[in-house]
Design an enzyme around this catalytic site. Structure first.
Site, PDB file in Angstrom:
ATOM      1  N   ARG A 259      -9.577  14.974   0.543  1.00  0.00           N
ATOM      2  CA  ARG A 259      -9.908  15.431   1.897  1.00  0.00           C
ATOM      3  C   ARG A 259      -8.777  16.329   2.373  1.00  0.00           C
ATOM      4  O   ARG A 259      -7.602  15.976   2.319  1.00  0.00           O
ATOM      5  CB  ARG A 259     -10.108  14.249   2.851  1.00  0.00           C
ATOM      6  CG  ARG A 259      -8.927  13.312   2.973  1.00  0.00           C
ATOM      7  CD  ARG A 259      -9.118  12.309   4.105  1.00  0.00           C
ATOM      8  NE  ARG A 259      -8.134  11.232   4.041  1.00  0.00           N
ATOM      9  CZ  ARG A 259      -6.895  11.309   4.510  1.00  0.00           C
ATOM     10  NH1 ARG A 259      -6.480  12.412   5.090  1.00  0.00           N
ATOM     11  NH2 ARG A 259      -6.062  10.292   4.405  1.00  0.00           N
ATOM     12  N   HIS A 263      -7.112  11.725   8.060  1.00  0.00           N
ATOM     13  CA  HIS A 263      -8.044  10.620   7.819  1.00  0.00           C
ATOM     14  C   HIS A 263      -9.107  10.586   8.916  1.00  0.00           C
ATOM     15  O   HIS A 263     -10.301  10.509   8.631  1.00  0.00           O
ATOM     16  CB  HIS A 263      -7.279   9.292   7.781  1.00  0.00           C
ATOM     17  CG  HIS A 263      -8.151   8.098   7.597  1.00  0.00           C
ATOM     18  ND1 HIS A 263      -8.788   7.828   6.412  1.00  0.00           N
ATOM     19  CD2 HIS A 263      -8.497   7.115   8.454  1.00  0.00           C
ATOM     20  CE1 HIS A 263      -9.492   6.723   6.542  1.00  0.00           C
ATOM     21  NE2 HIS A 263      -9.339   6.272   7.772  1.00  0.00           N
ATOM     22  N   TYR A 273       2.606  11.907   4.751  1.00  0.00           N
ATOM     23  CA  TYR A 273       2.453  11.179   3.484  1.00  0.00           C
ATOM     24  C   TYR A 273       1.957  12.043   2.328  1.00  0.00           C
ATOM     25  O   TYR A 273       1.739  11.540   1.235  1.00  0.00           O
ATOM     26  CB  TYR A 273       1.525   9.970   3.663  1.00  0.00           C
ATOM     27  CG  TYR A 273       0.166  10.261   4.269  1.00  0.00           C
ATOM     28  CD1 TYR A 273      -0.890  10.726   3.488  1.00  0.00           C
ATOM     29  CD2 TYR A 273      -0.058  10.064   5.624  1.00  0.00           C
ATOM     30  CE1 TYR A 273      -2.137  10.976   4.040  1.00  0.00           C
ATOM     31  CE2 TYR A 273      -1.304  10.323   6.191  1.00  0.00           C
ATOM     32  CZ  TYR A 273      -2.337  10.774   5.393  1.00  0.00           C
ATOM     33  OH  TYR A 273      -3.567  11.030   5.946  1.00  0.00           O
TER      34      TYR A 273
END
Length: 360
Positions: A259, A263, A273
């Protein structure tokens, strides 16, 4: 036993039909799709990419509520759905709204769902699906039950459910697979491995080398598929669907994908991250670019074709968001009323209280 484990893990090779350059590298599994089918797949992916871009913008404007970006996962989502039939039952996770839309959910209702309006969950007759599941993994056990119901009714259909890599770390994942396997229920379990369950990389979630191998213990045929290759996802889904409707039981498909966005739009910052280099590498495998190259080689797709889809999508979204804006606002009394056929005493009192407030 270490040798046994390594031998099992080594058998899960990535299934691919179309490489990054739009070349067919697995002719034996090239799907029997017409030129019109290939163009329709491309149209749906472009349309869904635009829908994702506009949904992010609408969310930032405060005109949508909860939203989980989908860009990068179009091949995984739409390639799998393209292999399904109208009678098949979809149990989606919260990122899987595109499959619902292409399964028949009106776009304005998808927007109402995002806003938390109850009408967004009241699907039209004939749209065989449940609402997107917010609880991680809960849809997996539900899919096993729906699939068993399909089997007991003797229907030639399947229950299809989607989760992310994080969902495979939930207990519901193993319970759902085991139940479906024990009863030979016609279920397809999709794991969209987009590398991060919110922010935890997949290698920190499990010691398993693949997520596909997790289906083996439950006795399910399991496959690892290039989730950026729409033709590979379609071919794999078509194969396991035919098995399921012919009485050969459930299967698991891991689509290895990515993706591009956060999120969800609820404050996640993916730069904390993952690196820009990682995203850049995955963008080279973009599912739209890959299929576009194939179609251009076949003289089936042009810049004009793509621009028309983009314009159509923007116009559809404009109309749908206006319809959502104009839809009657949700009231507390609506929620109380739709939850019970007969209201208990305490809710009867609250109903009267809120009726009075809403009348002012």
């Amino acid at each position: 036993m270490k040798d046994v484990l390594e031998n099992i893990e080594g058998q899960f090779e990535m299934f691919q039909v179309l490489d990054e350059n739009g070349e067919v590298v697995n002719k034996d599994w090239m799907p029997d799709l017409s030129d019109d089918d290939l163009k329709e797949l491309m149209r749906r992916m472009v349309y869904t990419r635009v829908l994702d871009q506009r949904s992010i913008a609408l969310n930032r404007q405060g005109r949508l509520g909860f939203y989980a970006p989908t860009a990068g996962q179009e091949a995984s989502q739409l390639g799998s759905h393209f292999a399904l039939e109208e009678d098949d039952y979809i149990l989606p996770a919260y990122r899987d709204v595109p499959q619902l839309i292409w399964h028949g959910l009106p776009l304005y209702q998808a927007f109402l769902f995002s806003r938390g309006h109850f009408h967004g969950n009241q699907f039209p007759e004939g749209v065989n699906a449940l609402s997107p599941q917010i609880i991680i993994g809960a849809q997996i056990t539900q899919a096993a039950g729906v699939a068993l119901g399909i089997k007991k009714r003797g229907k030639k259909a399947v229950a299809v459910t989607y989760t992310g890599d994080g969902g495979t770390s939930q207990g519901d994942f193993y319970e759902g697979l085991n139940f479906a396997g024990a009863y030979d229920a016609p279920a397809i379990f999709f794991v969209q491995n987009n590398q991060f369950a919110i922010s935890v990389p997949v290698e920190m979630q499990t010691n398993a080398k693949t997520l596909a191998q997790k289906g083996v213990a439950a006795g399910l045929p399991s496959y690892q598929v290039d989730g950026m290759d729409v033709l590979a996802v379609y071919a794999a889904t078509k194969h396991v669907r035919e098995r399921a409707v012919n009485g050969d039981g459930p299967a698991l498909i891991e689509t290895v994908t990515y993706r591009y966005g956060p999120h969800t739009m609820a404050g996640d910052d993916p730069t904390r991250y993952r690196t820009e280099d990682m995203t850049s590498e995955w963008e080279k495998r973009d599912p739209l670019v890959r299929l576009r190259k194939l179609l251009e080689k076949k003289d089936l797709w042009s810049e004009d074709d793509e621009n028309k889809v983009i314009d159509d999508a923007k116009e559809d979204i404009k109309k749908a968001i206006k319809k959502a804006d104009d839809y009657p606002k949700q009231k507390v009394t609506d929620l109380i009323d739709i939850m019970h056929e007969e209201l208990p005493n305490n809710l009867q009192e609250q109903m009267e209280e809120y009726k009075e407030k809403e009348s002012k």
